[in-house]
Scaffold this motif. Sequence first.
Motif, PDB file in Angstrom:
ATOM      1  N   ARG A   1       8.406  -4.995   5.892  1.00  0.00           N
ATOM      2  CA  ARG A   1       8.784  -4.320   7.137  1.00  0.00           C
ATOM      3  C   ARG A   1       8.118  -2.955   7.227  1.00  0.00           C
ATOM      4  NH1 ARG A   1      13.640  -6.543   5.147  1.00  0.00           N
ATOM      5  NH2 ARG A   1      14.588  -8.127   6.505  1.00  0.00           N
ATOM      6  N   LEU A   2       7.791  -2.574   8.453  1.00  0.00           N
ATOM      7  CA  LEU A   2       7.271  -1.240   8.719  1.00  0.00           C
ATOM      8  C   LEU A   2       8.248  -0.531   9.656  1.00  0.00           C
ATOM      9  CD1 LEU A   2       5.091   0.943   8.577  1.00  0.00           C
ATOM     10  CD2 LEU A   2       3.920  -0.213  10.482  1.00  0.00           C
ATOM     11  N   TYR A   3       8.854   0.541   9.159  1.00  0.00           N
ATOM     12  CA  TYR A   3       9.824   1.312   9.927  1.00  0.00           C
ATOM     13  C   TYR A   3       9.096   2.458  10.627  1.00  0.00           C
ATOM     14  CZ  TYR A   3      13.226  -1.165   7.002  1.00  0.00           C
ATOM     15  OH  TYR A   3      13.964  -2.140   6.355  1.00  0.00           O
ATOM     16  N   ILE A   4       9.171   2.473  11.948  1.00  0.00           N
ATOM     17  CA  ILE A   4       8.463   3.485  12.729  1.00  0.00           C
ATOM     18  C   ILE A   4       9.322   3.932  13.913  1.00  0.00           C
ATOM     19  CG2 ILE A   4       6.206   2.498  12.151  1.00  0.00           C
ATOM     20  CD1 ILE A   4       6.106   1.437  15.071  1.00  0.00           C
ATOM     21  N   SER A   5       8.861   4.973  14.582  1.00  0.00           N
ATOM     22  CA  SER A   5       9.357   5.346  15.904  1.00  0.00           C
ATOM     23  C   SER A   5       8.177   5.243  16.850  1.00  0.00           C
ATOM     24  CB  SER A   5       9.922   6.775  15.912  1.00  0.00           C
ATOM     25  OG  SER A   5      11.085   6.869  15.117  1.00  0.00           O
ATOM     26  N   TYR A   6       8.419   4.822  18.061  1.00  0.00           N
ATOM     27  CA  TYR A   6       7.331   4.587  18.999  1.00  0.00           C
ATOM     28  C   TYR A   6       6.532   5.852  19.317  1.00  0.00           C
ATOM     29  CZ  TYR A   6       8.685  -0.236  20.159  1.00  0.00           C
ATOM     30  OH  TYR A   6       8.933  -1.588  20.100  1.00  0.00           O
ATOM     31  N   THR A   7       7.161   7.005  19.254  1.00  0.00           N
ATOM     32  CA  THR A   7       6.483   8.228  19.682  1.00  0.00           C
ATOM     33  C   THR A   7       6.011   9.113  18.531  1.00  0.00           C
ATOM     34  OG1 THR A   7       8.617   9.358  19.874  1.00  0.00           O
ATOM     35  CG2 THR A   7       7.740   8.304  21.869  1.00  0.00           C
ATOM     36  N   CYS A   8       6.119   8.653  17.289  1.00  0.00           N
ATOM     37  CA  CYS A   8       5.718   9.458  16.134  1.00  0.00           C
ATOM     38  C   CYS A   8       4.243   9.208  15.808  1.00  0.00           C
ATOM     39  CB  CYS A   8       6.576   9.121  14.918  1.00  0.00           C
ATOM     40  SG  CYS A   8       6.023   9.944  13.405  1.00  0.00           S
ATOM     41  N   PRO A   9       3.393  10.240  15.819  1.00  0.00           N
ATOM     42  CA  PRO A   9       1.966  10.036  15.537  1.00  0.00           C
ATOM     43  C   PRO A   9       1.687   9.613  14.097  1.00  0.00           C
ATOM     44  CG  PRO A   9       2.463  12.378  15.713  1.00  0.00           C
ATOM     45  CD  PRO A   9       3.695  11.647  16.159  1.00  0.00           C
ATOM     46  N   PHE A  10       2.505  10.084  13.164  1.00  0.00           N
ATOM     47  CA  PHE A  10       2.310   9.690  11.765  1.00  0.00           C
ATOM     48  C   PHE A  10       2.587   8.194  11.601  1.00  0.00           C
ATOM     49  CE2 PHE A  10       3.384  14.209  11.667  1.00  0.00           C
ATOM     50  CZ  PHE A  10       2.350  14.709  10.871  1.00  0.00           C
ATOM     51  N   ALA A  11       3.663   7.737  12.198  1.00  0.00           N
ATOM     52  CA  ALA A  11       3.984   6.309  12.148  1.00  0.00           C
ATOM     53  C   ALA A  11       2.939   5.487  12.893  1.00  0.00           C
ATOM     54  CB  ALA A  11       5.366   6.076  12.747  1.00  0.00           C
ATOM     55  N   GLN A  12       2.404   6.045  13.962  1.00  0.00           N
ATOM     56  CA  GLN A  12       1.407   5.326  14.752  1.00  0.00           C
ATOM     57  C   GLN A  12       0.167   5.010  13.930  1.00  0.00           C
ATOM     58  OE1 GLN A  12       0.230   7.392  18.315  1.00  0.00           O
ATOM     59  NE2 GLN A  12      -0.993   5.693  19.093  1.00  0.00           N
ATOM     60  N   ARG A  13      -0.200   5.895  13.018  1.00  0.00           N
ATOM     61  CA  ARG A  13      -1.347   5.629  12.135  1.00  0.00           C
ATOM     62  C   ARG A  13      -1.183   4.288  11.414  1.00  0.00           C
ATOM     63  NH1 ARG A  13      -1.579  11.419   8.882  1.00  0.00           N
ATOM     64  NH2 ARG A  13      -3.133  12.495  10.190  1.00  0.00           N
ATOM     65  N   VAL A  14      -0.012   4.089  10.859  1.00  0.00           N
ATOM     66  CA  VAL A  14       0.231   2.887  10.059  1.00  0.00           C
ATOM     67  C   VAL A  14       0.353   1.658  10.955  1.00  0.00           C
ATOM     68  CG1 VAL A  14       1.602   1.954   8.169  1.00  0.00           C
ATOM     69  CG2 VAL A  14       1.476   4.422   8.496  1.00  0.00           C
TER      70      VAL A  14
END
Length: 295
Positions: free
Chosen positions: A88-101
Motif C-alpha cells: 500500500r502507498l499512503y498519500i494525500s492528494y495535495t501533498c507534493p512529497f507524496a505525489q513524487r511517489v
Amino acid sequence: MASLKLKVSYSCSNNNTTLSSFCKKVVTQIRFPNTTISPPKLQLQALGNARAKVLFSAKIAAGTVNEVLPPPLDSTSEPPQFLDGTTRLYISYTCPFAQRVWITRNCKGLQDKIKLVILDRENRPAWYKEKINSADKVPTLEHNNEFKGESLDLIKYIDSHFEGPSLFPHDLEKKEFAEELLSYTHTFNKAVFSSFERDGNEAGAAFDYIETALSKFEDEPFFLGQFSLVDIAYAPFIERFQPFLLDVKKYDIIAGRPKLAAWIKEMDKNDAYKQTRREPKELVEIYKKRFSTLL
C-alpha cells in the motif's frame, strides 16, 4: 500439408528514453502439420492476441490506463488490514512529497501492484499516526510487512524493487548528476519558499540553477536527457510554484528560461504524471492559506 504459424513475442528493454517504446516485436515461423487453419488466419490471431497483451502492458507502464481513485479517509474512517501482505502507498492528494511517489508508481505501471490509500490531509485518522507513521506524515509505503517513509528514498526504492521500466540512469556521469540534482531539491524548495515573504524575484537564482541543469544533456528536454526520477522529484513542486508565484508575486518562472519552459511542456504530456495533478487554482488557494502570514 504443413502450414506456417507465426509466433509473435516482444523483447523489452529498460534502456530506452520513452515509456511507450520500450518493447520491440519479434516474429518467428513454426510449422504445424495437418492444420485446417490457413496461415493468414494464424498470423492475424497471433498478432491480435500478443498485440493486445503488450499494448495493455505498455498503457499501464505509460500511465495511460486511468484508475478509479479512492476517496480520502478521515478521522471517522476504519483502518485497512495492515501488514497482511498487501503493498500500500499512503498519500494525500495535495501533498507534493507524496505525489513524487505516486508518479513513480504510475510510471512503473504498478497500479495493480501498489494499492493507493488516500488520507484527508486536514483530518487524518488517528490510527495512521499510531500504527503506521509516528511523524504523521505522508507518504508511507507498506511493503513486505514494513512501513517506509521519505519521498526521495521511496522513489528510489520503488524503482529498484519493483518491475517496470527503469527510471534511474546506468551511465556513471548521469548517475552522479542525478544524485547531485536530487540532493539539491531541498535547497531549491527552501529558496523558493523563502521568496514567498519577499519579492518573487528572490527565487530567481534557484530557477536559474534548474535552467542550467536542464542544459547539460540535449537528448530530450529532461534533466538527464531522458525521463527519470529527477524529473519526478521536481515536478510536483514546480507544478505549485509556477501558478502561485505568477498569481501572488506576478513572477513568471519561465520568462527567459526556455529550457524550463520546454521541460514543463514535455512533463504536461506525461499521462502517468497528469493523473496525479491538481487544478492550478486549487494549488494556489492551498498555498495562499498555508503561507498567509508571509504574504
